[in-house]
Design an enzyme around this catalytic site. Sequence first.
Site, PDB file in Angstrom:
ATOM      1  N   ASP A   1      -7.115 -11.879  -5.161  1.00 45.00           N
ATOM      2  CA  ASP A   1      -7.938 -10.471  -5.822  1.00 45.00           C
ATOM      3  C   ASP A   1      -8.756 -11.005  -6.936  1.00 45.00           C
ATOM      4  OD1 ASP A   1      -6.403  -8.722  -4.788  1.00 45.00           O
ATOM      5  OD2 ASP A   1      -5.700  -7.791  -6.323  1.00 45.00           O
TER       6      ASP A   1
ATOM      7  N   HIS B   1      -8.733 -11.705 -13.098  1.00 45.01           N
ATOM      8  CA  HIS B   1      -8.181 -10.295 -12.367  1.00 45.01           C
ATOM      9  C   HIS B   1      -6.892 -10.038 -13.414  1.00 45.01           C
ATOM     10  CE1 HIS B   1      -7.197  -7.111 -10.031  1.00 45.01           C
ATOM     11  NE2 HIS B   1      -5.870  -7.888  -9.661  1.00 45.01           N
TER      12      HIS B   1
ATOM     13  N   HIS C   1      -8.186  -8.210  -0.046  1.00 45.15           N
ATOM     14  CA  HIS C   1      -7.896  -6.699   0.094  1.00 45.15           C
ATOM     15  C   HIS C   1      -8.950  -6.344   0.616  1.00 45.15           C
ATOM     16  CE1 HIS C   1      -5.274  -4.428  -2.501  1.00 45.15           C
ATOM     17  NE2 HIS C   1      -5.186  -5.637  -3.433  1.00 45.15           N
TER      18      HIS C   1
ATOM     19  N   ASP D   1       1.223  -5.734  -5.265  1.00 47.11           N
ATOM     20  CA  ASP D   1       0.937  -5.417  -3.958  1.00 47.11           C
ATOM     21  C   ASP D   1       1.183  -7.142  -3.287  1.00 47.11           C
ATOM     22  OD1 ASP D   1      -0.813  -5.941  -5.871  1.00 47.11           O
ATOM     23  OD2 ASP D   1      -2.258  -5.357  -4.430  1.00 47.11           O
ATOM     24  N   HIS D   2       0.946  -7.529  -3.741  1.00 48.41           N
ATOM     25  CA  HIS D   2       1.398  -8.950  -3.841  1.00 48.41           C
ATOM     26  C   HIS D   2       2.525  -9.850  -3.906  1.00 48.41           C
ATOM     27  CE1 HIS D   2      -3.570  -9.201  -3.326  1.00 48.41           C
ATOM     28  NE2 HIS D   2      -3.161  -8.326  -4.196  1.00 48.41           N
TER      29      HIS D   2
ATOM     30  N   HIS E   1      -1.274 -13.886  -7.379  1.00 47.85           N
ATOM     31  CA  HIS E   1      -0.937 -13.406  -8.897  1.00 47.85           C
ATOM     32  C   HIS E   1       0.807 -12.189  -8.499  1.00 47.85           C
ATOM     33  CE1 HIS E   1      -3.574  -9.948  -6.929  1.00 47.85           C
ATOM     34  NE2 HIS E   1      -3.469  -9.864  -7.984  1.00 47.85           N
TER      35      HIS E   1
ATOM     36  N   HIS F   1       0.392  -9.497  -9.344  1.00 45.25           N
ATOM     37  CA  HIS F   1       0.552  -8.333  -8.921  1.00 45.25           C
ATOM     38  C   HIS F   1       1.998  -7.071  -7.421  1.00 45.25           C
ATOM     39  CE1 HIS F   1      -3.522  -7.120 -11.716  1.00 45.25           C
ATOM     40  NE2 HIS F   1      -1.928  -6.857 -11.789  1.00 45.25           N
TER      41      HIS F   1
END
Length: 256
Positions: free
Chosen positions: A134, A115, A172, A61-62, A57, A59
């Site tokens: 996530d 998400h 995570h 942090d990915h 996805h 975001h």
Amino acid sequence: MGALEIVLLPCLADNYCVILHEPESGKTAAIDAPSAAAIKAALAERGWRLNELFITHHHTDHTGGIEELKAFYGANVTGPEAEADRIPGLTRAVTEKSALVFAGHPIQVLETPGHTLGHVTYYFPDDGIVFTGDTLFSLGCGKIFEGDPEMMWDSVSKIAALPDKTNIYCGHEYTLNNARFALTIEPENEILKKRAADVEALRAAGKPTLPTTIEFEKATNPFLRPKSRSIQARLGMLGAPASEVFARLRQLKNKA
């Protein structure tokens, strides 16, 4: 086709990247790209080169490491078609209809929105592994930023329908916090109590709590157990639809 070597790589504060290496072909892939530096160091240590990136996805942090990794290795970047305009460097956009293969290993794309609206999950059926990003966590599920609870319930249910022995790798290290919440929801669950104790010990030793399995999550993860009468009773929701119980659980977790 050889067995995949799997490296669970901690990145950033609590993210994971999973590196997959097929020794016969020498091909290497990564699931998500939280940190280019961490991924490059792990690859260099093993003498591997990155060929493929599979992104769950949009975001940051990915996705934060995509452009540097793509420039350095010339790697292909696969991600959800529904988020193609939000993922830098994407070279292949996929849906559930896409047929993917990595080094001879088939990959099934599952659309798992909630998400984010375009979130996808990558399932390797021949290897018995699934990468849930996530959407589904060990003893938890992702926050619902772009979808709604019914959408997220459908997505985690889709993952839960995979074979019981499937190993789950998520994005995570949230298991300890999730375990503490789960115990407030189903304190009488003996399997959960044992899992929570194991998680405490693993984290105290600095070890990861992944992978988990579909079977284990169905027995312990409250977000996969909204049909449990004990959970429904604790929430004062006996007989309520599973999606409504799930929504209440997510609401409570948000406040925890």
